[in-house]
Design a protein around this motif. Structure first.
Motif, PDB file in Angstrom:
ATOM      1  N   ALA A 167      -8.786   8.990  -6.207  1.00 46.77           N
ATOM      2  CA  ALA A 167     -10.094   9.485  -6.619  1.00 46.77           C
ATOM      3  C   ALA A 167     -10.173   9.262  -8.112  1.00 46.77           C
ATOM      4  O   ALA A 167     -11.252   9.833  -8.634  1.00 46.77           O
ATOM      5  CB  ALA A 167     -10.057  11.036  -6.413  1.00 46.77           C
ATOM      6  N   TYR A 168      -9.424   8.572  -8.716  1.00 41.86           N
ATOM      7  CA  TYR A 168      -9.430   8.255 -10.193  1.00 41.86           C
ATOM      8  C   TYR A 168      -9.537   6.667 -10.423  1.00 41.86           C
ATOM      9  O   TYR A 168      -9.438   5.770  -9.694  1.00 41.86           O
ATOM     10  CB  TYR A 168      -8.190   8.760 -10.827  1.00 41.86           C
ATOM     11  N   GLY A 169     -10.186   6.487 -11.514  1.00 46.66           N
ATOM     12  CA  GLY A 169     -10.263   4.715 -11.807  1.00 46.66           C
ATOM     13  C   GLY A 169      -9.144   4.114 -12.497  1.00 46.66           C
ATOM     14  O   GLY A 169      -8.501   5.008 -13.105  1.00 46.66           O
ATOM     15  N   ARG A 170      -8.704   2.968 -12.144  1.00 53.60           N
ATOM     16  CA  ARG A 170      -7.616   2.511 -12.821  1.00 53.60           C
ATOM     17  C   ARG A 170      -7.800   2.469 -14.341  1.00 53.60           C
ATOM     18  O   ARG A 170      -6.871   2.674 -15.075  1.00 53.60           O
ATOM     19  CB  ARG A 170      -7.122   1.030 -12.184  1.00 53.60           C
ATOM     20  N   GLU A 171      -9.077   2.303 -14.826  1.00 55.36           N
ATOM     21  CA  GLU A 171      -9.203   2.176 -16.271  1.00 55.36           C
ATOM     22  C   GLU A 171      -9.116   3.543 -16.999  1.00 55.36           C
ATOM     23  O   GLU A 171      -8.964   3.421 -18.199  1.00 55.36           O
ATOM     24  CB  GLU A 171     -10.673   1.790 -16.349  1.00 55.36           C
ATOM     25  N   ASP A 172      -8.917   4.848 -16.055  1.00 54.53           N
ATOM     26  CA  ASP A 172      -8.767   5.956 -16.699  1.00 54.53           C
ATOM     27  C   ASP A 172      -7.140   6.116 -16.921  1.00 54.53           C
ATOM     28  O   ASP A 172      -6.933   7.227 -17.730  1.00 54.53           O
ATOM     29  CB  ASP A 172      -9.154   7.140 -15.818  1.00 54.53           C
ATOM     30  N   LEU A 173      -6.318   5.203 -16.367  1.00 57.74           N
ATOM     31  CA  LEU A 173      -5.001   5.630 -16.745  1.00 57.74           C
ATOM     32  C   LEU A 173      -4.208   4.708 -17.729  1.00 57.74           C
ATOM     33  O   LEU A 173      -4.836   3.737 -18.214  1.00 57.74           O
ATOM     34  CB  LEU A 173      -3.960   5.045 -15.256  1.00 57.74           C
ATOM     35  N   LYS A 174      -3.502   5.539 -18.282  1.00 59.26           N
ATOM     36  CA  LYS A 174      -2.512   4.952 -19.489  1.00 59.26           C
ATOM     37  C   LYS A 174      -1.061   5.147 -19.074  1.00 59.26           C
ATOM     38  O   LYS A 174      -0.664   5.991 -18.486  1.00 59.26           O
ATOM     39  CB  LYS A 174      -2.690   5.624 -20.808  1.00 59.26           C
ATOM     40  N   ALA A 175      -0.123   4.298 -19.463  1.00 60.68           N
ATOM     41  CA  ALA A 175       1.083   4.279 -19.134  1.00 60.68           C
ATOM     42  C   ALA A 175       1.965   5.290 -19.816  1.00 60.68           C
ATOM     43  O   ALA A 175       1.656   5.382 -21.113  1.00 60.68           O
ATOM     44  CB  ALA A 175       1.791   2.845 -19.189  1.00 60.68           C
ATOM     45  N   GLY A 176       2.632   6.154 -19.134  1.00 63.74           N
ATOM     46  CA  GLY A 176       3.516   6.784 -19.849  1.00 63.74           C
ATOM     47  C   GLY A 176       4.974   6.900 -19.091  1.00 63.74           C
ATOM     48  O   GLY A 176       6.065   7.189 -19.807  1.00 63.74           O
ATOM     49  N   ILE A 177       5.223   5.940 -18.127  1.00 62.73           N
ATOM     50  CA  ILE A 177       6.459   6.055 -17.633  1.00 62.73           C
ATOM     51  C   ILE A 177       6.825   4.383 -17.384  1.00 62.73           C
ATOM     52  O   ILE A 177       6.071   3.804 -16.977  1.00 62.73           O
ATOM     53  CB  ILE A 177       6.404   6.746 -16.115  1.00 62.73           C
ATOM     54  N   VAL A 178       8.071   4.266 -17.689  1.00 62.89           N
ATOM     55  CA  VAL A 178       8.664   2.705 -17.129  1.00 62.89           C
ATOM     56  C   VAL A 178       9.807   3.238 -16.072  1.00 62.89           C
ATOM     57  O   VAL A 178      10.514   4.068 -16.187  1.00 62.89           O
ATOM     58  CB  VAL A 178       9.357   1.910 -18.000  1.00 62.89           C
ATOM     59  N   HIS A 179       9.493   2.335 -15.043  1.00 64.41           N
ATOM     60  CA  HIS A 179      10.293   2.683 -13.967  1.00 64.41           C
ATOM     61  C   HIS A 179      11.152   1.624 -13.418  1.00 64.41           C
ATOM     62  O   HIS A 179      10.505   0.571 -12.880  1.00 64.41           O
ATOM     63  CB  HIS A 179       9.457   3.246 -12.653  1.00 64.41           C
ATOM     64  N   PHE A 180      12.541   1.512 -13.265  1.00 64.40           N
ATOM     65  CA  PHE A 180      13.395   0.704 -12.844  1.00 64.40           C
ATOM     66  C   PHE A 180      13.556   0.883 -11.428  1.00 64.40           C
ATOM     67  O   PHE A 180      14.017   1.720 -10.825  1.00 64.40           O
ATOM     68  CB  PHE A 180      14.542   0.430 -13.767  1.00 64.40           C
ATOM     69  N   GLY A 181      13.548  -0.402 -10.451  1.00 62.99           N
ATOM     70  CA  GLY A 181      13.688  -0.162  -9.013  1.00 62.99           C
ATOM     71  C   GLY A 181      12.452   0.369  -8.450  1.00 62.99           C
ATOM     72  O   GLY A 181      12.560   1.445  -7.606  1.00 62.99           O
ATOM     73  N   VAL A 182      11.709  -0.537  -8.342  1.00 64.50           N
ATOM     74  CA  VAL A 182      10.464  -0.421  -7.556  1.00 64.50           C
ATOM     75  C   VAL A 182      10.650  -0.963  -6.028  1.00 64.50           C
ATOM     76  O   VAL A 182       9.932  -1.911  -5.608  1.00 64.50           O
ATOM     77  CB  VAL A 182       9.048  -1.347  -8.203  1.00 64.50           C
ATOM     78  N   GLY A 183      11.259  -0.055  -5.323  1.00 61.88           N
ATOM     79  CA  GLY A 183      11.385  -0.307  -3.825  1.00 61.88           C
ATOM     80  C   GLY A 183      10.397   0.648  -3.121  1.00 61.88           C
ATOM     81  O   GLY A 183       9.715   1.549  -3.560  1.00 61.88           O
ATOM     82  N   ASN A 184      11.057   1.009  -1.988  1.00 63.48           N
ATOM     83  CA  ASN A 184      10.022   1.686  -0.883  1.00 63.48           C
ATOM     84  C   ASN A 184      10.270   2.995  -1.389  1.00 63.48           C
ATOM     85  O   ASN A 184       9.215   3.879  -1.128  1.00 63.48           O
ATOM     86  CB  ASN A 184      10.343   1.251   0.406  1.00 63.48           C
ATOM     87  N   PHE A 185      11.381   3.458  -1.666  1.00 62.27           N
ATOM     88  CA  PHE A 185      11.529   5.064  -1.727  1.00 62.27           C
ATOM     89  C   PHE A 185      10.718   5.664  -3.150  1.00 62.27           C
ATOM     90  O   PHE A 185       9.914   6.474  -2.937  1.00 62.27           O
ATOM     91  CB  PHE A 185      12.911   5.545  -2.063  1.00 62.27           C
TER      92      PHE A 185
END
Length: 494
Positions: free
Chosen positions: A21-39
């Motif tokens: 319900a939001y636009g991608r242009e509205d987002l700013k990164a605040g988290i870096v995540h290691f391990g982008v798997g299914n879980f």
């Protein structure tokens, strides 16, 4: 006809699935995540997507980060669909798909400079991890960080060009300290007791090998909250991709399937702030340990318990294992008589009711979780999910017939063939070593227990040695089915 998943096609995708319900242009990164798997994509990313859909905290989007060469394939597929993911939630009575958009980018593996630069950005206030139980460089027997591991030694010798997750996190923290930027919080989302403390030990322990002053600064300034995470999330294969295409008309190259249930319990220790995750169901508590013990020993321990008898009986799916009367009864007896009695009380929770919930979740046929997934990486999972319960019972002078049977079933599985004679492909980083010990155990059961880095002090118990030998002898002589029946009939320890 399918629609290729992308930001440009979300209007068409919305005909069959929920969309942000939001636009991608509205987002700013605040988290870096290691391990982008299914879980991660079925859990943390879903919670954040829920929060963003409420119009809240749009400055907490995720930047994924790869470390292993195998992460490149995941990154390429997600980049080709603007880092969107189709999440299919399946309960016994319903299924539904949604597209999540909480991830805005993905750092390529092998580019340490780019990753450290992202970690140094003051906007990044949390670094999170799902790198599996085996990714923390823990000595299984001692439960402590292993500074002698070759990968850790290599990063300690060359901290400016790190190759491990912890080397990258450490390089980012050092850069922030040197530039007087407040440190980010490091948040583990893996199934390890005291996962925040374990992560702290790895980061600080690595720092101490090359820069003791930096280690002291980390100990005094960086937060490592403990957390408990829970959602059954099977692997993605051709079947899942086809279901998303056929049922939802979405061309997603790496969708995620999961159960409807999810849980996240966190210690509220985020000095530089955090998303308002309590608004979307995350529990913030002073002490996560009781929840961790409950989940890791009952759910993860339950998975470990049924994995090997099911594999030995040529059962492929978890729900099919739960349809097998002997395996279901084995799990119930083991949990109620040996595992649950040594779990400390959990606030506002009845442990028997929790186990009843676990039984229902394991029995969900729509999840199609597989026994091979549960059976993999036993050398890392057994010391975390099974052997702590064994150790606790031995310390209390109590019997361990069922828990020793779990260890014997794992050993028998490692011998390499099912009861019907079919070969078993092993998926374990220590496969050669543990399979050799399992083969030697055919003549001498104690040869398997000599894996000191796995069994530790448990293997020194005369009672455990006896119960293990009895169970393994029964498995080798009479097979899995008969051994389970003997356990259920209280005759296995004779």
């Amino acid at each position: 006809m399918t629609t290729k998943l992308s930001l440009a096609t979300l209007t068409d995708v919305a005909k069959t699935a929920g969309v942000p319900a939001y636009g991608r242009e509205d987002l700013k990164a605040g988290i870096v995540h290691f391990g982008v798997g299914n879980f991660h994509r079925a859990h943390q990313a879903v919670y954040l997507d829920d929060l963003f859909n409420l119009g809240l905290d749009h400055d907490w989007a995720i930047i994924g980060a790869g470390v292993l060469p195998s992460d490149a394939a995941m990154r390429a597929k997600l980049e080709g669909q603007d880092f969107l993911t189709t999440v299919v939630e399946q309960d016994n009575n319903r299924s539904g798909a949604r597209v999540t958009g909480a991830m805005t980018g993905y750092l390529a593996p092998g580019n340490a400079a780019a990753t450290v630069a992202q970690l140094t950005d003051p906007a990044i206030r949390i670094v999170s991890l799902t790198i599996t139980e085996g990714g923390y460089f823990i000595n299984p027997a001692s439960g402590h960080f292993d500074p002698s591991h070759p990968a850790i030694a290599a990063d300690a010798a060359n901290p400016a060009d790190p190759k491990t997750v912890f080397g990258l996190i450490l390089a980012g923290l050092k850069a922030r300290r040197d530039k007087d930027i407040p440190p980010y919080t490091v948040m583990s989302c893996d199934n390890i007791p005291g996962n925040g403390e374990v992560t702290h030990a790895a980061v600080s322990g690595l720092a101490r090998l090359s820069d003791p002053d930096l280690a002291d600064w980390i100990d005094g300034n960086v937060a490592f909250p403990n957390g408990m995470v829970d959602r059954i999330t099977p692997a993605t294969g051709a079947r899942e991709i086809a279901i998303v295409a056929d049922d939802y008309e979405i061309d997603d190259q790496w969708p995620v399937f999961c159960e409807e249930f999810k849980q996240w319990v966190l210690e509220d220790n985020f000095p530089e702030g955090r998303p308002e995750l309590e608004k979307v169901g995350v529990q913030f508590v002073p002490d996560v340990a009781p929840y961790e013990h409950m989940k890791i020993r009952i759910l993860n321990g339950g998975h470990a318990a049924i994995a090997y008898p099911a594999a030995l009986l040529d059962i492929h799916f978890v729900h099919e294992a739960m349809e097998d009367a002997d395996i279901r009864a084995f799990l119930a007896k083991l949990e109620r008589e040996e595992i649950i009695p040594v779990i400390p009380p959990v606030p506002d929770t009845d442990l028997n009711d929790y186990f009843a919930l676990i039984e229902r979740r394991f029995s969900n046929p729509k999840i199609a979780d597989t026994i091979p997934r549960l059976a993999q990486d036993g050398s890392n999972r057994q010391p975390k999910f099974i052997l702590p319960s064994t150790a606790d019972r031995l310390a209390r002078g109590e019997d361990v017939t069922g828990l020793a049977l779990v260890s014997a079933l794992w050993c028998h599985y490692l011998a390499g063939t099912t009861d019907s004679g079919k070969p078993i492909p092993l998926n374990d980083p220590n496969a050669d070593r543990i399979q050799a010990a399992a083969s030697a155990a055919k003549d001498n059961p104690q040869a398997f227990l000599a894996l000191d880095d796995i069994f530790g002090a448990v293997a020194q118990s005369d009672l455990f040695q006896q119960r293990f030998a009895n169970a393994l002898t029964s498995l080798q002589r009479d097979g899995t089915r008969e051994t389970l029946k003997r356990y259920l009939g209280n005759s296995l320890s004779n």
